[in-house]
Design a protein around this motif. Sequence first.
Motif, PDB file in Angstrom:
ATOM      1  N   ILE A 174      43.448 108.491  11.955  1.00 10.92           N
ATOM      2  CA  ILE A 174      42.903 108.569  10.598  1.00 10.92           C
ATOM      3  C   ILE A 174      42.709 107.173  10.023  1.00 10.92           C
ATOM      4  CG2 ILE A 174      43.414 109.317   8.234  1.00 10.92           C
ATOM      5  CD1 ILE A 174      44.950 111.712   9.550  1.00 10.92           C
ATOM      6  N   LEU A 175      43.730 106.334  10.144  1.00 12.77           N
ATOM      7  CA  LEU A 175      43.649 104.974   9.597  1.00 12.77           C
ATOM      8  C   LEU A 175      42.622 104.127  10.343  1.00 12.77           C
ATOM      9  CD1 LEU A 175      47.481 104.362   9.089  1.00 12.77           C
ATOM     10  CD2 LEU A 175      45.784 104.796   7.295  1.00 12.77           C
ATOM     11  N   ALA A 176      42.497 104.352  11.656  1.00 13.38           N
ATOM     12  CA  ALA A 176      41.529 103.589  12.448  1.00 13.38           C
ATOM     13  C   ALA A 176      40.102 103.842  11.989  1.00 13.38           C
ATOM     14  CB  ALA A 176      41.671 103.941  13.929  1.00 13.38           C
ATOM     15  N   SER A 177      39.835 105.062  11.526  1.00 12.69           N
ATOM     16  CA  SER A 177      38.471 105.383  11.088  1.00 12.69           C
ATOM     17  C   SER A 177      38.073 104.610   9.839  1.00 12.69           C
ATOM     18  CB  SER A 177      38.344 106.892  10.834  1.00 12.69           C
ATOM     19  OG  SER A 177      39.058 107.279   9.660  1.00 12.69           O
ATOM     20  N   ALA A 178      39.060 104.173   9.054  1.00 12.85           N
ATOM     21  CA  ALA A 178      38.776 103.430   7.829  1.00 12.85           C
ATOM     22  C   ALA A 178      38.898 101.922   8.006  1.00 12.85           C
ATOM     23  CB  ALA A 178      39.718 103.883   6.711  1.00 12.85           C
ATOM     24  N   MET A 179      39.660 101.487   9.021  1.00 14.13           N
ATOM     25  CA  MET A 179      39.933 100.051   9.192  1.00 14.13           C
ATOM     26  C   MET A 179      39.749  99.631  10.647  1.00 14.13           C
ATOM     27  SD  MET A 179      43.260  99.687   6.662  1.00 14.13           S
ATOM     28  CE  MET A 179      43.895 101.357   6.824  1.00 14.13           C
ATOM     29  N   PRO A 180      38.538  99.708  11.170  1.00 12.50           N
ATOM     30  CA  PRO A 180      38.301  99.373  12.588  1.00 12.50           C
ATOM     31  C   PRO A 180      38.239  97.875  12.833  1.00 12.50           C
ATOM     32  CG  PRO A 180      36.239  99.977  11.540  1.00 12.50           C
ATOM     33  CD  PRO A 180      37.295 100.131  10.494  1.00 12.50           C
ATOM     34  N   ARG A 181      39.408  97.253  12.924  1.00 14.65           N
ATOM     35  CA  ARG A 181      39.481  95.816  13.143  1.00 14.65           C
ATOM     36  C   ARG A 181      40.512  95.498  14.217  1.00 14.65           C
ATOM     37  NH1 ARG A 181      35.691  96.267  10.297  1.00 14.65           N
ATOM     38  NH2 ARG A 181      35.062  94.996   8.507  1.00 14.65           N
ATOM     39  N   ALA A 182      40.358  94.334  14.849  1.00 10.93           N
ATOM     40  CA  ALA A 182      41.368  93.858  15.790  1.00 10.93           C
ATOM     41  C   ALA A 182      42.685  93.684  15.055  1.00 10.93           C
ATOM     42  CB  ALA A 182      40.929  92.528  16.410  1.00 10.93           C
ATOM     43  N   GLY A 183      43.767  94.124  15.678  1.00 10.33           N
ATOM     44  CA  GLY A 183      45.071  94.001  15.039  1.00 10.33           C
ATOM     45  C   GLY A 183      45.660  95.328  14.637  1.00 10.33           C
ATOM     46  N   GLY A 184      44.853  96.388  14.684  1.00 12.64           N
ATOM     47  CA  GLY A 184      45.341  97.750  14.492  1.00 12.64           C
ATOM     48  C   GLY A 184      46.418  97.938  13.464  1.00 12.64           C
ATOM     49  N   SER A 185      47.656  98.158  13.918  1.00 13.88           N
ATOM     50  CA  SER A 185      48.762  98.513  13.038  1.00 13.88           C
ATOM     51  C   SER A 185      48.995  97.464  11.945  1.00 13.88           C
ATOM     52  CB  SER A 185      50.042  98.722  13.852  1.00 13.88           C
ATOM     53  OG  SER A 185      50.367  97.552  14.580  1.00 13.88           O
ATOM     54  N   TYR A 186      48.811  96.189  12.275  1.00 10.62           N
ATOM     55  CA  TYR A 186      48.984  95.138  11.266  1.00 10.62           C
ATOM     56  C   TYR A 186      47.963  95.311  10.146  1.00 10.62           C
ATOM     57  CZ  TYR A 186      48.333  90.697   8.921  1.00 10.62           C
ATOM     58  OH  TYR A 186      48.178  89.744   7.948  1.00 10.62           O
ATOM     59  N   ILE A 187      46.709  95.529  10.513  1.00 15.81           N
ATOM     60  CA  ILE A 187      45.659  95.702   9.512  1.00 15.81           C
ATOM     61  C   ILE A 187      45.928  96.949   8.680  1.00 15.81           C
ATOM     62  CG2 ILE A 187      43.192  96.121   9.159  1.00 15.81           C
ATOM     63  CD1 ILE A 187      43.862  93.266  10.026  1.00 15.81           C
ATOM     64  N   TYR A 188      46.283  98.061   9.330  1.00 18.19           N
ATOM     65  CA  TYR A 188      46.488  99.324   8.609  1.00 18.19           C
ATOM     66  C   TYR A 188      47.580  99.193   7.546  1.00 18.19           C
ATOM     67  CZ  TYR A 188      44.164 101.024  12.863  1.00 18.19           C
ATOM     68  OH  TYR A 188      43.309 101.195  13.920  1.00 18.19           O
ATOM     69  N   ALA A 189      48.739  98.661   7.952  1.00 20.66           N
ATOM     70  CA  ALA A 189      49.871  98.592   7.020  1.00 20.66           C
ATOM     71  C   ALA A 189      49.700  97.471   5.996  1.00 20.66           C
ATOM     72  CB  ALA A 189      51.178  98.420   7.784  1.00 20.66           C
ATOM     73  N   SER A 190      49.125  96.342   6.397  1.00 23.30           N
ATOM     74  CA  SER A 190      48.983  95.226   5.455  1.00 23.30           C
ATOM     75  C   SER A 190      47.951  95.538   4.380  1.00 23.30           C
ATOM     76  CB  SER A 190      48.598  93.935   6.198  1.00 23.30           C
ATOM     77  OG  SER A 190      47.322  94.039   6.791  1.00 23.30           O
ATOM     78  N   ARG A 191      46.937  96.340   4.720  1.00 21.37           N
ATOM     79  CA  ARG A 191      45.903  96.699   3.738  1.00 21.37           C
ATOM     80  C   ARG A 191      46.201  98.027   3.033  1.00 21.37           C
ATOM     81  NH1 ARG A 191      45.162  91.965   6.288  1.00 21.37           N
ATOM     82  NH2 ARG A 191      43.156  91.036   5.759  1.00 21.37           N
ATOM     83  N   GLY A 192      46.928  98.915   3.704  1.00 20.26           N
ATOM     84  CA  GLY A 192      47.157 100.234   3.125  1.00 20.26           C
ATOM     85  C   GLY A 192      48.543 100.455   2.568  1.00 20.26           C
ATOM     86  N   LEU A 193      49.452  99.470   2.751  1.00 24.04           N
ATOM     87  CA  LEU A 193      50.816  99.652   2.273  1.00 24.04           C
ATOM     88  C   LEU A 193      51.330  98.380   1.605  1.00 24.04           C
ATOM     89  CD1 LEU A 193      53.232 101.595   2.162  1.00 24.04           C
ATOM     90  CD2 LEU A 193      53.974 100.695   4.382  1.00 24.04           C
ATOM     91  N   ASN A 194      51.557  97.327   2.387  1.00 27.36           N
ATOM     92  CA  ASN A 194      52.119  96.087   1.867  1.00 27.36           C
ATOM     93  C   ASN A 194      51.972  95.009   2.936  1.00 27.36           C
ATOM     94  OD1 ASN A 194      54.771  94.271   1.841  1.00 27.36           O
ATOM     95  ND2 ASN A 194      54.323  94.872  -0.282  1.00 27.36           N
ATOM     96  N   PRO A 195      51.520  93.800   2.568  1.00 24.32           N
ATOM     97  CA  PRO A 195      51.337  92.746   3.585  1.00 24.32           C
ATOM     98  C   PRO A 195      52.606  92.415   4.365  1.00 24.32           C
ATOM     99  CG  PRO A 195      50.223  92.143   1.554  1.00 24.32           C
ATOM    100  CD  PRO A 195      51.023  93.380   1.255  1.00 24.32           C
ATOM    101  N   TYR A 196      53.748  92.362   3.664  1.00 17.26           N
ATOM    102  CA  TYR A 196      55.008  92.047   4.350  1.00 17.26           C
ATOM    103  C   TYR A 196      55.364  93.143   5.341  1.00 17.26           C
ATOM    104  CZ  TYR A 196      60.026  91.837   5.189  1.00 17.26           C
ATOM    105  OH  TYR A 196      61.253  91.831   5.800  1.00 17.26           O
ATOM    106  N   LEU A 197      55.298  94.392   4.907  1.00 20.77           N
ATOM    107  CA  LEU A 197      55.632  95.504   5.796  1.00 20.77           C
ATOM    108  C   LEU A 197      54.644  95.588   6.957  1.00 20.77           C
ATOM    109  CD1 LEU A 197      56.657  98.278   3.231  1.00 20.77           C
ATOM    110  CD2 LEU A 197      58.146  96.872   4.681  1.00 20.77           C
TER     111      LEU A 197
END
Length: 483
Positions: free
Chosen positions: A57-80
Amino acid sequence: MGLLALTATGVCSMLGASINVVPFMIQRNVPGIGPYVLPAFAFAAIPALFAALAYGILASAMPRAGGSYIYASRGLNPYLGFVASFSQWFGLSIVIGVIAYVTVPFIRDVTLSLGWEEISNGLEVGWIRVTIALSLIWTFVAVNVRGVKSYERILLPMMFLMFALGGIVIVAGLLYDSTDFLTGLQEKTGRTFEPITNIHFDWRIFLSAAALLFSSFIGFDSIAQAGGEAKNPTKTLPRAILLAIVGVGLFYFLFASAVYHIVPWSFVAEEAMVKDISAPGLLSYVLPSGLGIAILAGAAIALINDLPAMLLSVSRLMFAWAKDGIFPKSIAKVHQKNNTPHIALFVAGTMASIGVLGSHYAGDFFLGIDIMVTSMMVNFLLMCITLVAITKVNPALANQISVLKNRTLQLWIGWLGIFTLAAFLGIHTFKDLTAQTTAWYFHSTPIWLIVMGIASIIFGVNWNRLKKKNAQLKELFLKLPEE
């Protein structure tokens, strides 16, 4: 990369030690699991499936290199986001080394089966084993540096061959049973064995085994890390993730079922207590020598095939950190000719080499697997939390989700993932902290906590540096990095 190459990246990251070693060596790591390995295996798939759906689900909105880092840093918190991905990077980097180290005994067994005793004996020597493991890692670093086409030419044929040779085990499960095994054992070794039929079921043991077997489903996340190199990523990334986890999960279960159908679980448990065992070694008592060699070769290929896909995954995480300024900018450098993050790949190879040396001196590869399981459970847990929180944290990106758009369904997936993954993480941590070891550093939890402390320091220093340059830093981290 298209759908096939992306799916192969996930498949090859998942298959390997998990299928050929872990379902059998677990009899030593979790004594008393006995005949309940397969139910524990199936149970372990539940949180993995929720995590895979969250990733898709998250990949469909944030298709960038870095996967989990991009998803959580943009959708939750940069530190987390950094902590989640650093946890993932550390766990996978160590396990790349573990896999390279574990591959050598499989190569040794192939040479022994072919009658090459001198070569086989040489592969028992410690420094030779370490040298071969390191050579494997740096060969595939070079393959990745050469570019996507080189990567695909190596990965795809090996994946198809791996499935074909592994399929021999599944077919054998239909042709042979435990009676054939016991007969073969007596004929080849003169040994008789009386299988145990019943054992007391213990929920604590069952859940501990399931938490460890969860490692078998780790790897699909490597697909997400390659988001910057995917064709039509909003569609191909979610599809590849789901194809990888469903296809590999089914193959895993059929493979392990076939082995346990032929070999009595009590024999597996007894052997695991005194030596390292694997599927090919167990089946050697009943299968014709030619098929035995083929299965051994398939196991070696499965292990080797882990390496290029996992190196791609961890290097793209570092590339994404460097692009955001959380890591040194030099790591984001791209090879002028091959267009690959060659510096990140060299760093990934160095970390994996440390994993080889750690496996050699620790004398037990399960320590590396335990570290990976802790790391990836935390990572997957944060992905599910991101799925729940993204509409409030970053509604603009939440609106870009194109897979399973129903918000109620997303919340069910996210909360069920949070509940099951938190439970598995708690069980795994408790088992690790209460295990009897000769030194504290053979527990994965304190090692992981030390690594997270280092990650927090790295993030804090670089975040403060970036904040001095850009007062609107938090707003910047609500946007996706440029492709």
